[in-house]
Motif scaffolding. Sequence first.
Motif, PDB file in Angstrom:
ATOM      1  N   VAL B  23      31.867   5.862  17.671  1.00  0.00           N
ATOM      2  CA  VAL B  23      30.926   4.788  17.316  1.00  0.00           C
ATOM      3  C   VAL B  23      29.927   4.580  18.440  1.00  0.00           C
ATOM      4  CG1 VAL B  23      30.731   2.301  16.896  1.00  0.00           C
ATOM      5  CG2 VAL B  23      32.506   3.619  15.766  1.00  0.00           C
ATOM      6  N   PHE B  26      27.452   7.412  18.401  1.00  0.00           N
ATOM      7  CA  PHE B  26      26.568   7.257  17.236  1.00  0.00           C
ATOM      8  C   PHE B  26      25.517   6.178  17.505  1.00  0.00           C
ATOM      9  CE2 PHE B  26      25.522   5.339  13.149  1.00  0.00           C
ATOM     10  CZ  PHE B  26      25.242   6.449  12.375  1.00  0.00           C
ATOM     11  N   TYR B  35      13.879   0.511  12.807  1.00  0.00           N
ATOM     12  CA  TYR B  35      13.102   0.292  11.591  1.00  0.00           C
ATOM     13  C   TYR B  35      12.952  -1.184  11.335  1.00  0.00           C
ATOM     14  CZ  TYR B  35      13.706   5.181  10.662  1.00  0.00           C
ATOM     15  OH  TYR B  35      13.669   6.521  10.753  1.00  0.00           O
ATOM     16  N   ASP B  39       7.403  -1.423   8.943  1.00  0.00           N
ATOM     17  CA  ASP B  39       7.248   0.017   9.123  1.00  0.00           C
ATOM     18  C   ASP B  39       7.532   0.797   7.854  1.00  0.00           C
ATOM     19  OD1 ASP B  39       6.474   0.018  11.674  1.00  0.00           O
ATOM     20  OD2 ASP B  39       8.456   0.370  12.538  1.00  0.00           O
ATOM     21  N   ALA B  40       8.119   0.142   6.891  1.00  0.00           N
ATOM     22  CA  ALA B  40       8.673   0.907   5.768  1.00  0.00           C
ATOM     23  C   ALA B  40       7.605   1.380   4.788  1.00  0.00           C
ATOM     24  CB  ALA B  40       9.718   0.084   5.054  1.00  0.00           C
ATOM     25  N   HIS B  41       6.378   0.881   4.882  1.00  0.00           N
ATOM     26  CA  HIS B  41       5.242   1.360   4.081  1.00  0.00           C
ATOM     27  C   HIS B  41       5.417   1.198   2.574  1.00  0.00           C
ATOM     28  CE1 HIS B  41       3.366   2.873   7.605  1.00  0.00           C
ATOM     29  NE2 HIS B  41       4.311   3.753   7.848  1.00  0.00           N
ATOM     30  N   ILE B  42       6.440   0.490   2.166  1.00  0.00           N
ATOM     31  CA  ILE B  42       6.658   0.389   0.715  1.00  0.00           C
ATOM     32  C   ILE B  42       5.557  -0.455   0.083  1.00  0.00           C
ATOM     33  CG2 ILE B  42       8.224  -0.421  -1.086  1.00  0.00           C
ATOM     34  CD1 ILE B  42      10.504   0.269   0.844  1.00  0.00           C
ATOM     35  N   ASP B  44       2.646  -0.919   1.383  1.00  0.00           N
ATOM     36  CA  ASP B  44       1.412  -0.141   1.548  1.00  0.00           C
ATOM     37  C   ASP B  44       1.208   0.794   0.367  1.00  0.00           C
ATOM     38  OD1 ASP B  44       1.338  -1.378   3.920  1.00  0.00           O
ATOM     39  OD2 ASP B  44       1.582   0.398   5.171  1.00  0.00           O
ATOM     40  N   MET B  45       2.299   1.457  -0.006  1.00  0.00           N
ATOM     41  CA  MET B  45       2.236   2.399  -1.120  1.00  0.00           C
ATOM     42  C   MET B  45       1.848   1.665  -2.406  1.00  0.00           C
ATOM     43  SD  MET B  45       5.381   4.425  -2.823  1.00  0.00           S
ATOM     44  CE  MET B  45       5.984   2.942  -3.553  1.00  0.00           C
ATOM     45  N   GLN B  48      -1.809   0.718  -2.288  1.00  0.00           N
ATOM     46  CA  GLN B  48      -2.649   1.900  -2.485  1.00  0.00           C
ATOM     47  C   GLN B  48      -2.754   2.249  -3.967  1.00  0.00           C
ATOM     48  OE1 GLN B  48      -1.157   5.838  -1.564  1.00  0.00           O
ATOM     49  NE2 GLN B  48      -2.936   6.256  -0.302  1.00  0.00           N
ATOM     50  N   ILE B 145      -5.283  -0.543   3.912  1.00  0.00           N
ATOM     51  CA  ILE B 145      -5.040   0.700   3.194  1.00  0.00           C
ATOM     52  C   ILE B 145      -6.378   1.155   2.614  1.00  0.00           C
ATOM     53  CG2 ILE B 145      -3.690   1.785   1.352  1.00  0.00           C
ATOM     54  CD1 ILE B 145      -2.045   0.414   3.506  1.00  0.00           C
TER      55      ILE B 145
END
Lengths: 143, 184
Positions: B23, B26, B35, B39-42, B44-45, B48, B145
């Motif tokens: 652990v 890791f 993250y 940052d996840a750009h969801i 943004d998508m 767009q 965007i």
Amino acid sequence: METLNDEGQWIVMMGFLVAIGMFMLAIIVSQAPLVGQTTAESVMEFPKNEVQDLRGKLVSMGSTLSDDSASVTLQGRFSGDIALLSMSRNNAIATYSIDGSNWKKNGTYEDIFYTYHQIHIHYNNGITEYTEDLLLSQRNEDT
Amino acid sequence: MVMNDEGQLYTIEGITAGVIMLVTAFTIFNSGIVYTPGDAHISDMQIQQLGYDALLMMDTPDESVSLSQSSLAEMIQSNDGGGFKTQFNEYLRLHTGTTKVLDSLEFNATIFNRVTNGGAETIHSYHFSNSTMSEVSLLTREPAISVTRYVWLSDANYLNTHLGADEYDNDAQLVLLEVLIWRR
């Protein structure tokens, strides 16, 4: 040496297994943002809308052409605008040709009912390369 | 034969130590990447796609004749930024009432056109339209965007007259409409 108390070992081991299980599930949950990110990025990177836009404009123009000098001017305007604007604003090389270079009266292919104009579209923005040969059919005039 | 069941806790302890080391390793190797939702750009998508769809709707002509004028082309030809603002805002705000995200979108539209006047080919650009800027937008906003659309103008006479021959060819031509959309 004092004897080790070895009672309740099953309970200890089960607790231990549950703890490992929870840890594994936590790892899976932690992958969720990563999955969302990579999916969204690949959708945004792929120039689907640009290509569809370009394709729609070419089909729209191609079906209006005729065999005169005005249509040669029109094609020159189209290809110049597409090439320069794509290059400067979308960072993409976008070129096309119709029937080899410009629209030909009798098309590239022909059968007894239709004349087919071959529109060759090439799009490359450095990440995605897209090439298509599209046949635009035009009903032959009855003779 | 009786199985020797001594030292089981020691075995478990050993396994536990092993897992703790794994652990730790890791965690160390994963701690370099952080993250955050932004940052996840969801979103943004989604913005767009929404922008491209809105422009597609505006650039769809009323009739199915090839190279006929769309309402978007007419707005550009008469340099009607106000009309574009009203229409584009309306399309951006179409929603089912389940989210507030769409009510917070702002945009800025620029047009790029190719000029061949004088021999050399150059790209010219001019501001076309923008949303009403809110006070919130002056303080903070999300990254913008970019969405683009080629628009076919069958008559650039008005633009040629008003912006000058150095800025606009008086031909039927394709121009590129670039809209920056952001969430405030």
